[in-house]
Design a protein around this motif. Structure first.
Motif, PDB file in Angstrom:
ATOM      1  N   TRP A  46      -0.999   3.081  -1.468  1.00  0.00           N
ATOM      2  CA  TRP A  46       0.394   3.538  -1.442  1.00  0.00           C
ATOM      3  C   TRP A  46       1.171   2.485  -0.677  1.00  0.00           C
ATOM      4  N   HIS A  47       2.448   2.401  -0.940  1.00  0.00           N
ATOM      5  CA  HIS A  47       3.224   1.270  -0.459  1.00  0.00           C
ATOM      6  C   HIS A  47       4.701   1.616  -0.387  1.00  0.00           C
ATOM      7  N   ALA A  48       5.476   0.652   0.031  1.00  0.00           N
ATOM      8  CA  ALA A  48       6.941   0.722  -0.030  1.00  0.00           C
ATOM      9  C   ALA A  48       7.441  -0.668  -0.408  1.00  0.00           C
ATOM     10  N   LYS A 112       7.348   4.899   6.631  1.00  0.00           N
ATOM     11  CA  LYS A 112       7.364   6.266   7.179  1.00  0.00           C
ATOM     12  C   LYS A 112       7.812   7.277   6.137  1.00  0.00           C
ATOM     13  N   GLY A 113       8.801   6.908   5.358  1.00  0.00           N
ATOM     14  CA  GLY A 113       9.308   7.807   4.332  1.00  0.00           C
ATOM     15  C   GLY A 113       8.337   8.045   3.197  1.00  0.00           C
ATOM     16  N   ILE A 124       4.315   8.181  14.674  1.00  0.00           N
ATOM     17  CA  ILE A 124       3.504   7.411  13.725  1.00  0.00           C
ATOM     18  C   ILE A 124       3.656   5.902  13.916  1.00  0.00           C
ATOM     19  N   GLY A 125       4.845   5.427  14.242  1.00  0.00           N
ATOM     20  CA  GLY A 125       5.053   3.996  14.464  1.00  0.00           C
ATOM     21  C   GLY A 125       4.239   3.472  15.630  1.00  0.00           C
ATOM     22  N   ASP A 126       4.140   4.258  16.695  1.00  0.00           N
ATOM     23  CA  ASP A 126       3.335   3.852  17.848  1.00  0.00           C
ATOM     24  C   ASP A 126       1.867   3.744  17.475  1.00  0.00           C
TER      25      ASP A 126
END
Length: 182
Positions: A46-48, A112-113, A124-126
């Motif tokens: 999965w990607h963005a 994130k989205g 989640i970023g951390d």
């Protein structure tokens, strides 16, 4: 009377069309397949789409990024959102984004989205900065596959090894039980 041709355009116009196809396909598809140089099989990821390239996050408890390393090449294949068949493929250069950098922060916001069912949505970023790698797969060179120039080979791959087994056939009476009128 001049003869007309229906051949695909070539030159700078074709390059812009290829780039538009690549970008639109990557934006709309939820999955893509990536095969790192030297690897035999592609992996679904999965990607963005961010800043002109595909970005993926992996390792830790996220998707495995086996074989993808910075400075290496890869082949990215994208499916059609409506038909689910292979739509296009292109060569890419892999770059690892440094945690906390401007490019990393932008990629993480996009990712994130797309991350479904994260156990720690707020932080989640951390966690990604501590445990994961965020990779940027930037297109290089012309498309290797596109509508009108697909390879004749199947590209079917053997399933990945798994301890899972095939279930037994369903009982003969089950469809009658499931689909009887009430």
């Amino acid at each position: 009377m001049e003869p007309t041709t229906t051949d695909a355009p070539t030159g700078p116009d074709q390059s812009a069309l290829d780039r538009a196809l690549l970008e639109e396909a990557a934006k709309k598809s939820g999955l893509l397949w990536v095969r790192a140089d030297g690897q035999a099989q592609s992996r679904a990821l999965w990607h963005a789409w961010h800043d002109g390239a595909v970005v993926v996050v992996g390792d830790g408890i996220e998707q495995p990024l086996h074989g993808l390393t910075a400075g290496q090449g890869a082949e990215v294949t994208v499916r059609s959102k409506d038909k689910w068949g292979r739509l296009t493929a292109w060569p890419a250069t892999v770059t690892e984004l440094a945690p906390g950098g401007e490019a990393w922060l932008g990629a993480v916001e996009e990712l994130k989205g797309k991350r479904l069912n994260a156990p720690d949505t707020d932080t989640i970023g951390d966690r990604w900065a501590r445990e994961c790698r965020v990779l940027r797969l930037a297109p290089v060179g012309p498309l290797t596959q596109q509508p009108g120039s697909m390879p004749d080979a199947s590209h079917a791959a053997a399933p990945m090894p798994s301890p899972a087994t095939t279930r037994k056939p369903i009982p003969a009476g089950l469809p009658k039980l499931l689909f009887r009128k009430r």
